[in-house]
Write an enzyme that holds these catalytic residues in place. Sequence first.
Site, PDB file in Angstrom:
ATOM      1  N   GLU A 181      17.544  -4.564 -23.479  1.00 15.60           N
ATOM      2  CA  GLU A 181      16.437  -4.078 -24.296  1.00 15.60           C
ATOM      3  C   GLU A 181      15.795  -2.877 -23.624  1.00 15.60           C
ATOM      4  O   GLU A 181      16.217  -2.451 -22.538  1.00 15.60           O
ATOM      5  CB  GLU A 181      15.408  -5.183 -24.556  1.00 15.60           C
ATOM      6  CG  GLU A 181      14.754  -5.745 -23.306  1.00 15.60           C
ATOM      7  CD  GLU A 181      13.849  -6.952 -23.607  1.00 15.60           C
ATOM      8  OE1 GLU A 181      13.751  -7.365 -24.771  1.00 15.60           O
ATOM      9  OE2 GLU A 181      13.261  -7.478 -22.663  1.00 15.60           O
ATOM     10  N   HIS A 239       8.010  -8.709 -23.942  1.00 11.64           N
ATOM     11  CA  HIS A 239       8.286  -8.930 -22.520  1.00 11.64           C
ATOM     12  C   HIS A 239       7.531  -7.904 -21.695  1.00 11.64           C
ATOM     13  O   HIS A 239       7.454  -6.739 -22.074  1.00 11.64           O
ATOM     14  CB  HIS A 239       9.774  -8.715 -22.209  1.00 11.64           C
ATOM     15  CG  HIS A 239      10.652  -9.818 -22.699  1.00 11.64           C
ATOM     16  ND1 HIS A 239      11.970  -9.607 -23.025  1.00 11.64           N
ATOM     17  CD2 HIS A 239      10.421 -11.121 -22.908  1.00 11.64           C
ATOM     18  CE1 HIS A 239      12.509 -10.742 -23.408  1.00 11.64           C
ATOM     19  NE2 HIS A 239      11.581 -11.686 -23.355  1.00 11.64           N
TER      20      HIS A 239
END
Lengths: 297, 375
Positions: free
Chosen positions: A212, A251
């Site tokens: 990501e 995150h």
Amino acid sequence: MSIILNEKTRVLVQGITGREGSFWTKHMIDYGTNVVAGVTPGKEGRTIGEVPVFHTVKRAMAHVEVDASLLFVPPRFAKAALKEALDAGIKKVVILCDGIPLHDALQMRSAARLAGAMVIGGNTSGIISMGKAMMGFFPYWLDRVYKPGKIGIMTRSGSLTNEVTAEVVKAGFGASSLIGIGGDPVPLTRFAEVLPLFQSDPATDAVVIIGELGGTMEEEVAEAMKKGLFTKPLVAYLGGRTAPKGKKMGHAGAIITAGKGTVEDKIAALSGAGAYVAKKPSMVGELLKSALAKHQI
Amino acid sequence: MKLFEYQAKEIFEGSDIRVPKRTLIKEISELNEAIRQVGVPCVIKAQVLQGGRGKAGLIQFAEGLEEAKKKTYEVISRAKNMYYLMVEEAINIDKEFYISITADPISGCAMIMASAEGGVDIEEIAKTMPEKIIKTYVNLSEGLLPHQAHNLLYELGIDESMISQGTQLLFNLYDVYCKNDAELVEINPLMLTKEGSFVAGDGKISIDDNALYRHPQFSLTREHFESDVQYEAAVEGIPYLQFDGDIGLMCAGAGLTNTVFDLVNDYRSSVACYLEFGGPNYHKAVKAMKLIMQSELKVLLVVTFGTIARADVMAQGLVDAMKELKPDFPIVTAIRGTGEEKAHEILRGFGLEPLADMEEAVKKAIELAGGALVE
């Protein structure tokens, strides 16, 4: 075969008597994991299922031999628990908790390197060697996701792992080992550090990485491929391609800072190194098929 | 948690890092008094968290009182979400430097970055002249060592006479980084005055959210957020981002949410808000829905694939939230993972068609929002 963990690996669980710790220890044993002992300070003499509990790691290791430790401890105790495992000489550790303070993580990373230990996590579901053993929490009963096979998987995300692995299985494959690197800004082991294990694992034909935005781990994978350190087919799916700059996308590690960490850069690096990059999860299966076919010629 | 400039400068002062004389004001009526304290020429600085304040006209130089008033009005008209203005003495600058400390995830060290090209955008320098950035890595268990500070300062081209003061500054800044569990401490520009002292012209400090429990002196207040709803979400511990598109996302797991975010954008639709429904939030559907309903959205899209975050608990929560709050937008769900059969039963029982495929769910949501599907 599998990497890091198999059905023989003797696993210790630190924080075994907690709610999640005891619940998932039972599941791990059910899956085939060789859990030999648990640790919770003040709870020696208890058992979880048939697993004996000790006050400290050292006391546990006076009774049983241990190859790896799984930490089911809250984030503020993670640093001390890791130090305890390393001091006892354990060379493989998996840390699950989300929310380890950044400065603790830095110190944990350098302590792990100093001890020559492989420490996976935090902020991860853990690791699983399909059909053999797991350290962490995986819904292995979902057979459209957790199917043994020859694809190695590394991931920065828990939820997305189920989504992408389901696509791998849908395309007729299964996984050898699945390594949850975790979603923190300082993962204690990085993608490129696991890659050599997959390279030398005869049971792994290809690797899928689920990355990501944020950080440079995907770029390091590209670098390893360019250097010829990893030569098997590699398919990547990266989330957060359209994420705006400067926002933490869920995150803590998923943030574009100082112009670094864009998925665009990561895709360019990986494609340039010969990896196959899927634009969406549903493309992962097809890309794997064509990557494997090309590599066989 | 990002701190405002005025907070960073208070911390600097407490660690013996020199900062200019300054006063904080809340209203224009306090300007005269502020200037009497600080003197002219002065600098008017908006206390907002956005970067690039200089370029945005949120930092203005003024020669005298009248100009200061004019510039203050200008800053007020340009600033969004501003609670304080800083009036600061103008410094007689000889040279400007850049200095920061962040985490280096590869080495597991703190990384000090410095450049003699201070005062400008460091991202720009990193791109165009990366060789002008000097880096030093500090092992947290050893701490900053004197020779590291010395080497860095000599490499920056600092004059012999300033090495001792510069070393002290580096130690003090490193102390700020450690003591506060900072993700980032940055001084840009670090000003070297004509009189020969280092003064922090600006201050950026970002505290690690995961370590806030060790620092009760920092608390998130409304000023740290762009809107009430973002503040409310943060107090609840629910990660929430606001955008201005059509589709509200209530997804579980950052990775999955980012993927749904990309799919929505790929199909040329847009995201209204991003709410983390996973982790410890999976049983907070009613609170989540309350937050979502404060956003302007056309469709709510719920996508999950959970293990510990049980699908049936999330489905039941969603149904309860709909019963209690009666949202007026359509809801599309792809709730999967542990407990999914039961979850689908619950959703069907309430007249919601549970989808099994993420992409199908995204397409359905876009259709309902009236958007065109373009690949």
